[in-house]
Design a protein around this motif. Sequence first.
Motif, PDB file in Angstrom:
ATOM      1  N   ASP A  66      45.415  43.315  33.471  1.00 54.02           N
ATOM      2  CA  ASP A  66      45.280  42.228  34.281  1.00 54.02           C
ATOM      3  C   ASP A  66      46.687  41.700  34.536  1.00 54.02           C
ATOM      4  OD1 ASP A  66      42.696  41.458  34.223  1.00 54.02           O
ATOM      5  OD2 ASP A  66      42.952  40.467  32.101  1.00 54.02           O
ATOM      6  N   ARG A 113      38.172  43.834  43.552  1.00 54.33           N
ATOM      7  CA  ARG A 113      39.405  43.583  44.226  1.00 54.33           C
ATOM      8  C   ARG A 113      40.644  43.983  43.276  1.00 54.33           C
ATOM      9  NH1 ARG A 113      35.795  40.023  45.158  1.00 54.33           N
ATOM     10  NH2 ARG A 113      35.275  39.215  47.016  1.00 54.33           N
ATOM     11  N   ARG A 114      40.356  44.091  41.841  1.00 53.18           N
ATOM     12  CA  ARG A 114      41.589  44.671  41.216  1.00 53.18           C
ATOM     13  C   ARG A 114      41.993  46.058  40.892  1.00 53.18           C
ATOM     14  NH1 ARG A 114      44.789  43.255  40.015  1.00 53.18           N
ATOM     15  NH2 ARG A 114      45.342  42.561  37.772  1.00 53.18           N
ATOM     16  N   SER A 117      29.864  38.168  43.817  1.00 57.26           N
ATOM     17  CA  SER A 117      30.653  39.022  43.330  1.00 57.26           C
ATOM     18  C   SER A 117      31.302  39.812  44.663  1.00 57.26           C
ATOM     19  CB  SER A 117      29.999  40.104  42.606  1.00 57.26           C
ATOM     20  OG  SER A 117      29.696  39.579  41.247  1.00 57.26           O
ATOM     21  N   GLY A 138      38.502  35.937  39.192  1.00 59.53           N
ATOM     22  CA  GLY A 138      37.639  36.695  39.990  1.00 59.53           C
ATOM     23  C   GLY A 138      36.938  35.786  41.034  1.00 59.53           C
ATOM     24  N   THR A 163      41.012  29.597  44.369  1.00 58.32           N
ATOM     25  CA  THR A 163      39.540  30.067  43.750  1.00 58.32           C
ATOM     26  C   THR A 163      38.574  29.980  44.701  1.00 58.32           C
ATOM     27  OG1 THR A 163      39.394  28.260  42.603  1.00 58.32           O
ATOM     28  CG2 THR A 163      40.267  30.044  41.451  1.00 58.32           C
ATOM     29  N   GLY A 189      32.472  42.506  39.732  1.00 61.14           N
ATOM     30  CA  GLY A 189      33.062  41.643  40.587  1.00 61.14           C
ATOM     31  C   GLY A 189      34.606  41.703  40.503  1.00 61.14           C
ATOM     32  N   ARG A 190      35.158  42.417  39.716  1.00 65.84           N
ATOM     33  CA  ARG A 190      36.397  42.617  39.600  1.00 65.84           C
ATOM     34  C   ARG A 190      37.080  43.802  40.644  1.00 65.84           C
ATOM     35  NH1 ARG A 190      39.588  40.439  36.004  1.00 65.84           N
ATOM     36  NH2 ARG A 190      40.865  42.278  35.238  1.00 65.84           N
ATOM     37  N   PRO A 195      39.850  36.700  33.057  1.00 63.75           N
ATOM     38  CA  PRO A 195      39.247  37.144  34.085  1.00 63.75           C
ATOM     39  C   PRO A 195      38.087  36.750  35.014  1.00 63.75           C
ATOM     40  CG  PRO A 195      39.442  38.797  32.145  1.00 63.75           C
ATOM     41  CD  PRO A 195      39.879  37.368  31.737  1.00 63.75           C
ATOM     42  N   GLU A 196      37.351  35.944  34.475  1.00 68.23           N
ATOM     43  CA  GLU A 196      36.348  34.981  34.986  1.00 68.23           C
ATOM     44  C   GLU A 196      37.205  34.046  36.043  1.00 68.23           C
ATOM     45  OE1 GLU A 196      32.604  33.788  32.973  1.00 68.23           O
ATOM     46  OE2 GLU A 196      33.610  32.027  32.988  1.00 68.23           O
TER      47      GLU A 196
END
Length: 862
Positions: free
Chosen positions: A620, A826-827, A860, A365, A477, A823-824, A361-362
């Motif tokens: 994910d 957007r998911r 983030s 993101g 990224t 910070g996630r 996940p890091e």
Amino acid sequence: MADVQRPDAAPPPIIRRADYVPPAWRVPEVALDFMLDADETWVRATLSVVRADSGAGMPLALDGGGQKLVSLRVDGVPATWRTDGDRILIDLPGNAHRIETECVIHPATNTQLMGLYASGGLLCTQCEAEGFRRITFFPDRPDILSRYTVRMEADRATYPVLLANGDRINGGDLPGGRHWAQWRDPFPKPSYLFALVAGDLAVNRDRFITRSGRGVDLGIWVREGDLPRTGHAMAALKASMAWDERVYGREYDLSVFNIVAVADFNFGAMENKGLNIFNSRYILADPETATDADYDAVAGVVAHEYFHNWSGNRVTCRDWFQLSLKEGFTVFRDQQFSADQGSAAVKRIEDVRLLRAAQFPEDGGPLAHPVRPDSYIEISNFYTATVYNKGAELIRMMATMLGWDRFRRGCDLYFDRHDGQAVTCEDFVRAIEEGGEADLSRFRLWYSQAGTPRVTATLDHHGTAATLRLTQSLAATPGQPVKQPMPIPLRVALFGAETGRRLGEERLIVLEDAAAEIPFEGLAERPVLSINRGFSAPVIVETTRPAADLALLSAHDDDPFARYEALQQLMLDTILADLQGRIDHAPVIAAMRDVLGDAARDPAFVAEAVLPPSEAFVGDHLPAIDPEAVHAARERLRAAIGGALVDDWRGLHDRLKAGAYELTPAAKGGRRLRTIALSYMFAAGAADAAARAWAQFEAADNMTDRQGALAALASSDAAERPRALAAFYDRYRGDALVIDKWFSTQALSTRPDTLRAVIALAAHPDFTLANPNRVRALIGAFAANQRAFHQADGQGYRFVADMILALDPINPQTAARMVPPFGRWRRFDPDRATLMTAELNRILAVPGLSRDVFEQVSKSLA
């Protein structure tokens, strides 16, 4: 893009790897004299400084961090100096000088737990990454290596034990009930490895004889009442020392090795030369208070910090961008050690599960960064899963491609060539390349490119031949829109679809380019693809293997990780199909029944294999995460498996009830599988599940069984639930490490009222923001609970944001580590994304925000 601004001040400066310049001054010798007291400690420092070749015309720069400077002398004469922020700049005419400073610091009010601070009656230090500057003015950078002599004076009754790096060379009593001790570390080290501990401590002593016949005195220092819980850590230390000699040829170099356990610590442990300081949770263990996972963690962390003696201390980092030089390499070494101590297959599964839960996940993101980062605002934010765990995977890939013998030759060259130096990741790769006689020029891209590669694999069968078609891609990224293909080592084998037997030998395929075709000949039956065996590369493999092929591999693959992976993929595919309205649990149930047949032979492996993928992992694999839908689909699968195999689970729960407690791999595997069987009975709605859980809870003679039963009840509506939670708390009140488990068990509950319970727990008398372990146990665990944290009304976001803002003035490092789940955004769906970004902007708008939290929040949002 969300709006990113800092209303109260200009953004803090960005530190860039490309701007590195060698130090203008070296400091060969350091003498420190401490007058220790919790309220007010006086620090006198004498630095022997020498101008470096690159330092012509440059002033001596000494970093500081909030201490009061009482005096500064150069060669015995009061000096003139100027400031640059927290730094002191001194213009010096010659090439060698003696700098003397006297400072005052206040350990009792140091809530950041960096530098010298008070913890439970002790005085202790944490200097990595930039804590030494909070003790005294010094050029606080890892490429300044010095020999340290340390004198400590304190009240004997309050601080009867005085410890520092290296060897104790002198000491004695003083008038007025005071005493002193002097320590000398003969090995040059960077300031981040400095350590000091003073307090009332008991010691578990032992001795280790190195392979060359030298004796090393070992000591684990703890509070008197904790002494009986140090035996496992001592055994792990001795095993680590012997293992490093046997596997890497590295012998310990001092006559003393000390470990001190402290209650308040930002990290897991610290590898200070000869004086490791540990978070007490990674030292203290006995069956009554520590789970089997805790025992494994203690052994792994003790090994990790000991292995740093060579991979981090004797050879250290040139700058903090090279952090994975020591951490990635040492994580790989501690993974090898743990695999050798128990089940290698289970250890590999655990390592990969952690990588997928934290690092993938890091990588996907806004906080994605290379293993060797290019820039940072606050270095403490880069102690990440990418630097540690992905960094370890890079080392593993090199070992896989070269083979152990060639890789070991490269490691020997690295240690011999760079002993006593501060070096770079490039220096490590070059040594592996030269010692192992390999070309790793393309492999270097793994250090500089962020993101998790995706590999698509298609196997076309035609007659007695087959063609494996592979492609790789790497998504953009932050700061890296275009990527190059990287060498990806993939262990591959084929199995017969009818017989389940392996067709030929396993092959190591290194995918160098964007695409490749690999032929297979002489196949007697239709082949089934087993790929990335042993998780030979940290990539996402996308295949179109049908359920029948995955079931076959889960039953017959001779690589344990590949068997595990096949069943995990089958369960994942089933959950994803459920989310699209296609519910068919039959293939998973059939495969699960086959796997349970191995429970008597290898309960530890079966326990790992039968756990369904986590809700976060399932999410994910979706274009947009719906936490409630994912939770419901996963629970339907668990209910189907539990119900169809309820007699098997009931039988396992009965059969795996152990006699006398043992800490063997088989016993640990049995305990884990027994609790998983209990959880499946709860999922099935079995009428006897709660009664069995309560019976296990009450009869348990170890923490693994007791907490396992508590966790099953904590997610249920059973009448026994509140009784078990109250009984657990009453039994262990006053034992901070166990009460941490009580907090985290409730924070991880799958009940719909978890948020309300966690808010109440934040007001509990035993909850405190001053202890990082307690914060991680409640707030960190809750933020990892996908369904609860992402509650649709946004109250989970509001609660965690409030905690970050309350914690930031106290301990910004720990506060910053609570930010990444936001910070996630957007998911997730637009409504949740809006709520998460609103909380991030609310945090950012607070005046006086720390650099730690500012960096995490601003990145983030960007």
